[in-house]
Enzyme design. Structure first.
Site, PDB file in Angstrom:
ATOM      1  N   HIS A  85       0.869  -1.169   0.000  1.00  0.00           N
ATOM      2  CA  HIS A  85       0.000   0.000   0.000  1.00  0.00           C
ATOM      3  C   HIS A  85       0.912   1.228   0.000  1.00  0.00           C
ATOM      4  O   HIS A  85       2.119   1.119   0.235  1.00  0.00           O
ATOM      5  CB  HIS A  85      -0.878   0.004   1.248  1.00  0.00           C
ATOM      6  CG  HIS A  85      -2.048  -0.923   1.166  1.00  0.00           C
ATOM      7  ND1 HIS A  85      -3.076  -0.875   2.076  1.00  0.00           N
ATOM      8  CD2 HIS A  85      -2.366  -1.916   0.293  1.00  0.00           C
ATOM      9  CE1 HIS A  85      -3.971  -1.782   1.777  1.00  0.00           C
ATOM     10  NE2 HIS A  85      -3.571  -2.440   0.702  1.00  0.00           N
ATOM     11  N   CYS A 127      -5.403   2.255   5.905  1.00  0.00           N
ATOM     12  CA  CYS A 127      -6.106   1.022   6.267  1.00  0.00           C
ATOM     13  C   CYS A 127      -5.557   0.471   7.587  1.00  0.00           C
ATOM     14  O   CYS A 127      -4.568   0.982   8.115  1.00  0.00           O
ATOM     15  CB  CYS A 127      -5.948  -0.005   5.152  1.00  0.00           C
ATOM     16  SG  CYS A 127      -4.303  -0.771   5.121  1.00  0.00           S
TER      17      CYS A 127
END
Length: 146
Positions: free
Chosen positions: A51, A80
């Protein structure tokens, strides 16, 4: 408000999109200088963990804990749970979030752990994610584990 660090994260997100990936970018800032930058590279690298924030931390390289505690991490999207965990693990005290309208990570948990969150609701960040989610919903759902 013109923030060069948020703009650098947006530039990273745009680079990821141009590479065929997911348009999320991140930069790590220490004492007014970018020391790490990255963007979501899950598609490009076939990675389960790259990510934007994880890629940014990886690109910053191995740093002493004392350095992380003086940093601010910028992300175009609310981090996240995985990325939030890395931010918390390394003691990064402040997170600047481009937007959390299209996705909201565990922000309440981060605040409860004493992290400062600065959520900007940047129109460019919102539009970039809304466009991506609309055009590539299957890739977006894969990225967030749906």
């Amino acid at each position: 408000m013109n923030d060069p660090f948020l703009q650098a994260a947006i530039d990273e997100a745009r680079q990821g999109l141009a590479e065929g990936g997911i348009p999320i970018g991140s930069v790590l800032v220490l004492d007014g200088q970018i020391i790490g930058r990255g963007h979501n590279r899950r598609v490009q690298d076939g990675s389960v963990i790259h990510h934007a924030e994880m890629n940014c931390l990886e690109n910053a390289g191995r740093l002493p804990a004392a350095v992380y505690r003086r940093c601010t991490i910028y992300s175009t999207l609310s981090p996240c749970p995985m990325c939030s965990g890395a931010i918390q693990l390394y003691g990064i005290p402040k997170v600047v979030i481009g937007e959390n309208k299209t996705f909201q990570g565990p922000e309440a948990h981060l605040r409860a752990q004493g992290l400062e969150l600065d959520i900007r609701q940047n129109p460019e960040c919102i539009a970039m994610m809304e466009d991506f989610i609309k055009t590539k919903p299957e890739l977006w759902n894969e990225d967030i584990g749906v």
